[in-house]
Design a protein around this motif. Structure first.
Motif, PDB file in Angstrom:
ATOM      1  N   PRO A 179     -18.316 -10.054 -36.808  1.00 28.41           N
ATOM      2  CA  PRO A 179     -17.691 -11.083 -37.671  1.00 28.41           C
ATOM      3  C   PRO A 179     -18.501 -12.373 -37.730  1.00 28.41           C
ATOM      4  O   PRO A 179     -18.560 -13.016 -38.782  1.00 28.41           O
ATOM      5  CB  PRO A 179     -16.321 -11.325 -37.028  1.00 28.41           C
ATOM      6  N   ALA A 180     -19.152 -12.742 -36.609  1.00 28.86           N
ATOM      7  CA  ALA A 180     -19.942 -13.968 -36.633  1.00 28.86           C
ATOM      8  C   ALA A 180     -21.156 -13.800 -37.545  1.00 28.86           C
ATOM      9  O   ALA A 180     -21.525 -14.731 -38.268  1.00 28.86           O
ATOM     10  CB  ALA A 180     -20.388 -14.338 -35.217  1.00 28.86           C
ATOM     11  N   LEU A 181     -21.750 -12.619 -37.508  1.00 27.35           N
ATOM     12  CA  LEU A 181     -22.878 -12.356 -38.408  1.00 27.35           C
ATOM     13  C   LEU A 181     -22.470 -12.501 -39.857  1.00 27.35           C
ATOM     14  O   LEU A 181     -23.211 -13.018 -40.691  1.00 27.35           O
ATOM     15  CB  LEU A 181     -23.399 -10.934 -38.176  1.00 27.35           C
ATOM     16  N   LYS A 182     -21.267 -12.008 -40.116  1.00 24.48           N
ATOM     17  CA  LYS A 182     -20.770 -12.087 -41.485  1.00 24.48           C
ATOM     18  C   LYS A 182     -20.683 -13.541 -41.945  1.00 24.48           C
ATOM     19  O   LYS A 182     -20.918 -13.855 -43.122  1.00 24.48           O
ATOM     20  CB  LYS A 182     -19.391 -11.434 -41.554  1.00 24.48           C
ATOM     21  N   ALA A 183     -20.345 -14.438 -41.008  1.00 23.19           N
ATOM     22  CA  ALA A 183     -20.193 -15.850 -41.367  1.00 23.19           C
ATOM     23  C   ALA A 183     -21.529 -16.544 -41.537  1.00 23.19           C
ATOM     24  O   ALA A 183     -21.672 -17.397 -42.401  1.00 23.19           O
ATOM     25  CB  ALA A 183     -19.365 -16.572 -40.310  1.00 23.19           C
ATOM     26  N   ILE A 184     -22.520 -16.200 -40.690  1.00 23.71           N
ATOM     27  CA  ILE A 184     -23.769 -16.977 -40.776  1.00 23.71           C
ATOM     28  C   ILE A 184     -24.777 -16.317 -41.690  1.00 23.71           C
ATOM     29  O   ILE A 184     -25.630 -16.986 -42.249  1.00 23.71           O
ATOM     30  CB  ILE A 184     -24.412 -17.228 -39.388  1.00 23.71           C
ATOM     31  N   SER A 185     -24.712 -15.036 -41.843  1.00 26.72           N
ATOM     32  CA  SER A 185     -25.729 -14.389 -42.651  1.00 26.72           C
ATOM     33  C   SER A 185     -25.139 -13.113 -43.244  1.00 26.72           C
ATOM     34  O   SER A 185     -25.369 -12.024 -42.730  1.00 26.72           O
ATOM     35  CB  SER A 185     -26.947 -14.086 -41.768  1.00 26.72           C
ATOM     36  N   PRO A 186     -24.375 -13.259 -44.313  1.00 16.88           N
ATOM     37  CA  PRO A 186     -23.673 -12.105 -44.861  1.00 16.88           C
ATOM     38  C   PRO A 186     -24.669 -11.007 -45.230  1.00 16.88           C
ATOM     39  O   PRO A 186     -25.754 -11.282 -45.723  1.00 16.88           O
ATOM     40  CB  PRO A 186     -22.997 -12.656 -46.113  1.00 16.88           C
ATOM     41  N   GLY A 187     -24.300  -9.792 -44.933  1.00 14.72           N
ATOM     42  CA  GLY A 187     -25.177  -8.688 -45.297  1.00 14.72           C
ATOM     43  C   GLY A 187     -26.074  -8.226 -44.171  1.00 14.72           C
ATOM     44  O   GLY A 187     -26.718  -7.187 -44.273  1.00 14.72           O
ATOM     45  N   THR A 188     -26.144  -9.020 -43.082  1.00 14.83           N
ATOM     46  CA  THR A 188     -26.987  -8.600 -41.966  1.00 14.83           C
ATOM     47  C   THR A 188     -26.223  -7.606 -41.096  1.00 14.83           C
ATOM     48  O   THR A 188     -25.062  -7.814 -40.782  1.00 14.83           O
ATOM     49  CB  THR A 188     -27.387  -9.815 -41.119  1.00 14.83           C
ATOM     50  N   ASN A 245     -26.237 -21.977 -42.949  1.00 15.12           N
ATOM     51  CA  ASN A 245     -27.285 -20.996 -43.263  1.00 15.12           C
ATOM     52  C   ASN A 245     -27.023 -20.229 -44.562  1.00 15.12           C
ATOM     53  O   ASN A 245     -27.930 -20.082 -45.379  1.00 15.12           O
ATOM     54  CB  ASN A 245     -27.465 -20.046 -42.079  1.00 15.12           C
ATOM     55  N   PRO A 246     -25.790 -19.746 -44.796  1.00 16.14           N
ATOM     56  CA  PRO A 246     -25.582 -19.008 -46.046  1.00 16.14           C
ATOM     57  C   PRO A 246     -25.789 -19.862 -47.291  1.00 16.14           C
ATOM     58  O   PRO A 246     -26.066 -19.340 -48.361  1.00 16.14           O
ATOM     59  CB  PRO A 246     -24.112 -18.569 -45.961  1.00 16.14           C
ATOM     60  N   LEU A 247     -25.660 -21.199 -47.115  1.00 18.28           N
ATOM     61  CA  LEU A 247     -25.827 -22.095 -48.261  1.00 18.28           C
ATOM     62  C   LEU A 247     -27.308 -22.336 -48.550  1.00 18.28           C
ATOM     63  O   LEU A 247     -27.707 -22.606 -49.679  1.00 18.28           O
ATOM     64  CB  LEU A 247     -25.120 -23.421 -47.960  1.00 18.28           C
ATOM     65  N   MET A 248     -28.132 -22.258 -47.495  1.00 18.02           N
ATOM     66  CA  MET A 248     -29.534 -22.650 -47.629  1.00 18.02           C
ATOM     67  C   MET A 248     -30.481 -21.460 -47.580  1.00 18.02           C
ATOM     68  O   MET A 248     -31.695 -21.644 -47.684  1.00 18.02           O
ATOM     69  CB  MET A 248     -29.918 -23.598 -46.471  1.00 18.02           C
ATOM     70  N   ASP A 249     -29.956 -20.242 -47.338  1.00 15.91           N
ATOM     71  CA  ASP A 249     -30.876 -19.175 -46.949  1.00 15.91           C
ATOM     72  C   ASP A 249     -31.735 -18.644 -48.098  1.00 15.91           C
ATOM     73  O   ASP A 249     -32.467 -17.685 -47.925  1.00 15.91           O
ATOM     74  CB  ASP A 249     -30.132 -18.028 -46.243  1.00 15.91           C
ATOM     75  N   TRP A 250     -31.678 -19.276 -49.245  1.00 15.01           N
ATOM     76  CA  TRP A 250     -32.600 -18.929 -50.326  1.00 15.01           C
ATOM     77  C   TRP A 250     -33.867 -19.765 -50.247  1.00 15.01           C
ATOM     78  O   TRP A 250     -34.829 -19.515 -50.957  1.00 15.01           O
ATOM     79  CB  TRP A 250     -31.927 -19.159 -51.678  1.00 15.01           C
TER      80      TRP A 250
END
Lengths: 769, 141
Positions: free
Chosen positions: A477-486, A261-266
């Protein structure tokens, strides 16, 4: 403790499990669960470290000359999954130790199960795409073995094959997608990619890579239109369904989507595809669960629905949805593993999983009733279970979804309503309802069978009452991994009177109404299913496979006709055509034919021998003479090899020719007398083919002589043979060192050919076959 | 196909061990001089084919060394193993050659390496294949 050692210890356990099971039959489940639970405990101790914002990474050189590493990472996301895999895995082993007692060959079952657990753990810990892919495929293979465990049943074999083909197809797509992803980055390390998503957004490969990765993730996680393999997989014994098909393997695709997700979330495309497929799956799964009669099938379809919900939540991409994603992931793993284990218990004690043959069980198994009811409460999203918080968050996410809110909300509303209906139906019809006369009085399931479900359901209740426990330790911590800043949302049961609570209330009300008019609801669902969903996905799949097999049969019958002479003809003609084409493309340089007088007389003699022998072969009136003449041709060529100091080739050639003549002489015995049975027409045809082939070989040789490539490969070999490979015989060094992989392929073919010939000679066909 | 010839029988009896020794020599010298596992294997196989022609395939099949399936299996295993030994010794290139020299005092030194092991594998597969195919065909009579 290194992550690698944890993995290795689980793999070692996988290979030891069959022996442990054989010698400690009675307690094997408890003993096998020790190591997974220890690994679980290790991950528990890591929580404080990870929630402090640290990440554990490990990297091992694997195939360093192509830059491939085996790397692992433990961040919030992988920690969450690792806890699920090892914790639920340990409980499942305890359960399976008792459950599988009545089965045969259980030893290998435990081997497969632990092997799967190890692979799944490897998958969630991998931070290299290739490593992840390898573990991904290992889970597919162990899933195949586990679904097909009751292999004497054809349905189990079909279901296993279906699951393997679909996840295998997805695996191939996934590999291609990973390779594409690595092109702009030049690495397979996920962390390095995530650090720089803009590189991907500027690359042309993004859309194909996205499509391929989605196919991989969707097939694995049974997302519509690939959802049908999961209900089929219910052929597996209940511990397998409880572990693989609720909490772990089907979540692998979800894990991958969250990881990337962090790679594609744009990308809007990413979110749209996830939302659409997720919402569709959520609805389709819930709808199909209504009319099922087999408990495990009902659970399978609700799992499909839950997987769709998870994908949808990633696709919605809001603060609420990301929080809801993580909570619902936990919620679903807890209640679904419990329900599957309880379904197994019910089958064990009553001998059936069909709703119609079950009823009034609360009299016979009160403890099991309580456990099951709590899990069903969680599934239908009622307080005080964790499931309630999960569902509230999902509604919150749908209400706040940008753009497609109404669509998602309606789909989600109906899916949840169906879920309430299904839960109510299972609770009342199994444990109350008709007073069924059981042939054997059902009893309370044994302690080993209730430990796992009981613990999971208690955990679900506890977390429902005290949700803050996981808030900072796991969710943040899991949020940080899948969607930083949330941001993390504070979890609580009571939110006050608002739209979301109202939605919940209406959902439950409607679900209950549907249940009160159960017969009408089921009638309606069956009517719609029969009318619009006649074409079952699974059947379509199998007819596609059958069609493909039929096609390959026809194709094989056409290409593999079994006539040796036509094989040879095909090879000669195809080779001639291809090489003639290439020769024609190379500009012709006239070859300086040397003065014939400079060629030693000797060569004329040998060449004459070869030509005469070849003519003799063609004109021979008996097979034996033909064989000997062919041998003579070979010897002539061998002599030429010797004069060009190709001694190795010459020796081999002489050996082979000798053996060919012996072989021919032996075979001649069995053949009919040499009759001149080829017609003139076929002789002319063969002559033409021979001339075409021979002339192209000649032209090729002459042309090669006239070309002088810049780097001759033979120069490399003759220069490096001794310094690199310590051998002076270049031919041999090429065979056993420089090109040893080719040689290995060749000797393998040789071995197979030998076995094939043996089989042909030894297997006697009965007349008429 | 049995040739009922006493000359052939006696020749085969004496040639078989000779051919086998020769095949081993050809196998070992292959690395520096003409020879190698393939030719060696063909020679070894031929020794048994010759025996079969003289005494009959039934008789040859009872010889202690004639276990074609075992030979083929061992051969494939040796070849594969030769690739993995290197990996075990810390070098990560599958099938890279690894050599050790064992000096034999006074005479020479024995050079052993994974390519030799590989070649032995080729030798065994080829010899086994030849036995299997030739003896099966001979038995047909």
């Amino acid at each position: 403790m290194k992550l690698l050692y944890l993995l290795i210890s689980l793999y070692v356990l996988a290979f030891a499990a069959p022996f442990i099971n054989q010698y400690l039959r009675r307690f094997s489940g408890w003993i096998l669960s020790i190591i997974p639970l220890l690994v679980f405990a290790f991950f528990i101790t890591k929580i404080s470290y990870i929630s402090a914002g640290e990440i554990v990474t490990e990297k091992y050189a694997w195939i360093s000359f192509i830059g491939l590493n085996l790397s692992f990472t433990l961040d919030g996301l992988s920690l969450l999954f690792a806890l699920l895999v090892t914790g639920i895995g340990g409980l499942i082993l305890i359960y399976a130790g008792y459950y599988m007692r009545t089965y045969e060959k259980t030893s290998r079952f435990f081997g497969y199960l632990v092997f799967f657990m190890a692979s799944m753990l490897g998958l969630v810990l991998s931070s290299n795409l290739i490593g992840l892919f390898v573990f991904w495929e290992l889970t597919s293979i162990s899933s195949f073995l586990l679904i097909g465990f009751k292999h004497e049943k054809p349905e189990a074999r079909d279901a296993a094959l279906q699951a393997l083909l679909i996840t295998g197809l997805g695996g191939l797509a996934l590999l291609a997608g990973f390779v594409l992803l690595s092109i702009p980055y030049g690495t397979f390390e996920i962390a390095e990619m995530i650090a720089n998503p803009s590189l991907l957004s500027e690359s042309r490969i993004f859309i194909p890579a996205l499509a391929l990765i989605l196919i991989g993730a969707f097939t694995k996680s049974a997302i519509f239109p690939f959802h049908f393999w999961l209900p089929g997989a219910m052929q597996a014994p209940s511990p397998v369904s409880a572990f693989l098909h609720s909490a772990t393997m089907v979540k692998a695709g979800i894990f991958l989507l969250a990881r990337l997700n962090p790679l594609m979330d744009w990308s809007e495309l990413w979110f749209y595809s996830l939302s659409i497929f997720g919402a569709a799956t959520m609805f389709v799964g819930a709808w199909f669960s209504i009319a099922q009669t087999d408990i495990k099938k009902i659970l399978a379809y609700t799992t499909v629905s839950a997987l769709g919900t998870l994908v949808l939540l990633i696709g919605t991409n809001t603060t609420y949805s990301m929080n809801a994603f993580l909570i619902f992931l936990l919620v679903h793993a807890f209640y679904k593993a419990t329900l599957f284990m309880m379904a197994g218990n019910i089958e064990k004690k009553t001998g059936t999983r069909e709703m119609g043959f079950l009823g009034n069980l609360h009299v016979y198994m009160p403890v099991a009733t309580i456990i099951m009811l709590l899990a069903l409460l969680s599934m239908s999203g009622l307080p005080p279970m964790l499931g309630f918080i999960g569902k509230e968050l999902i509604y919150e996410a749908s209400v706040n979804a940008p753009g497609a809110a109404p669509f998602i909300l309606v789909m989600g509303f109906f899916a949840n309503t169906f879920m309430v209906f299904v839960s109510a139906r299972m609770a009342f019809d199994i444990f109350w309802g008709d007073k069924i006369r059981y042939s054997r009085k059902p009893t309370e399931p044994d302690v080993s069978l209730l430990t796992g479900p009981g613990l999971l359901v208690l955990l679900s209740l506890f977390l429902g009452l005290y949700p803050n426990v996981i808030e900072n330790s796991l969710v943040t911590p899991a949020l940080k991994a899948i969607s930083p800043g949330t941001e993390t949302i504070s979890l609580k049961i009571w939110h006050g009177f608002n739209l979301v609570l109202m939605l919940s209330a209406i959902t439950i009300l409607l679900g209950v109404i549907l249940f009160v008019y159960k017969d009408k609801t089921l009638q309606f669902a069956n009517f719609i299913n029969l009318k619009y969903f006649r074409a079952r996905f699974s059947k379509t799949f199998f007819s596609l496979i059958a069609g493909f097999l039929n096609f390959t049969k026809k194709k094989t019958a056409f290409i593999q006709h079994g006539y040796h002479r036509f094989y040879l003809m095909t090879i000669f003609l195809a080779a001639s055509a291809l090489v003639w084409y290439m020769i024609a493309r190379v500009p012709f340089t006239p070859v300086q034919i040397e003065d014939l007088r400079t060629i030693p007389l000797f060569y004329f003699g040998v060449t004459a021998l070869i030509v005469i022998a070849a003519m003799a072969t063609i004109l021979a009136k008996s097979r034996l003479i033909a064989f000997i003449s062919v041998g003579l041709v070979g010897f002539g060529i061998a002599i030429i090899f010797i004069t060009f100091s190709g001694v190795d080739l010459a020796i081999t050639m002489i050996m082979v020719e000798t053996l060919m003549v012996i072989l021919g002489a032996m075979v001649v015995y069995h053949l009919p007398k040499y009759l001149d049975f080829s017609e003139t027409r076929s002789r002319i045809r063969d002559a033409i083919i021979a001339i075409v082939f021979g002339s192209f070989m000649t032209t090729l040789v002459i042309k090669t002589g006239s070309l002088s490539p810049h780097d001759k490969i033979s120069d490399f070999f003759s220069l490096n043979s001794y310094p690199l490979a310590y051998g002076k015989n270049i031919v041999n060094v090429i065979l056993v060192d420089f090109r040893s992989l080719d040689t290995m392929g060749e000797i393998t073919v040789l071995a197979l050919a030998a076995i094939g010939i043996y089989a042909l000679l030894k297997v006697k066909l009965k007349p008429g076959e | 196909m049995i040739m009922r010839s006493e000359i052939l029988k006696i020749a085969a009896l004496h040639l078989k061990p000779l051919l086998l020794v020769l095949s081993l020599i050809v196998l070992y010298r292959g690395h520096n001089e003409p020879g190698g596992g393939f030719v060696g294997g063909l020679l070894a196989g031929t020794a048994f084919v010759l025996h079969g022609m003289a005494f009959g395939a039934e008789c040859t099949k009872k010889l202690p060394l004639v276990k074609p399936f075992l030979l083929i299996g061992l051969g494939l295993m040796f070849s594969l193993l030769s690739g993995f030994i290197v990996v075990l010794f810390g070098n990560d290139m599958f099938m890279q050659g690894l050599w050790i020299n064992i000096p034999i005092p006074g005479i020479t030194e024995l050079k052993l390496g994974t390519p030799l092991l590989f070649d032995i594998g080729v030798y065994l597969v080829v010899a086994g294949m030849l036995m299997l195919v030739m003896l099966s065909i001979m038995e047909e009579d």
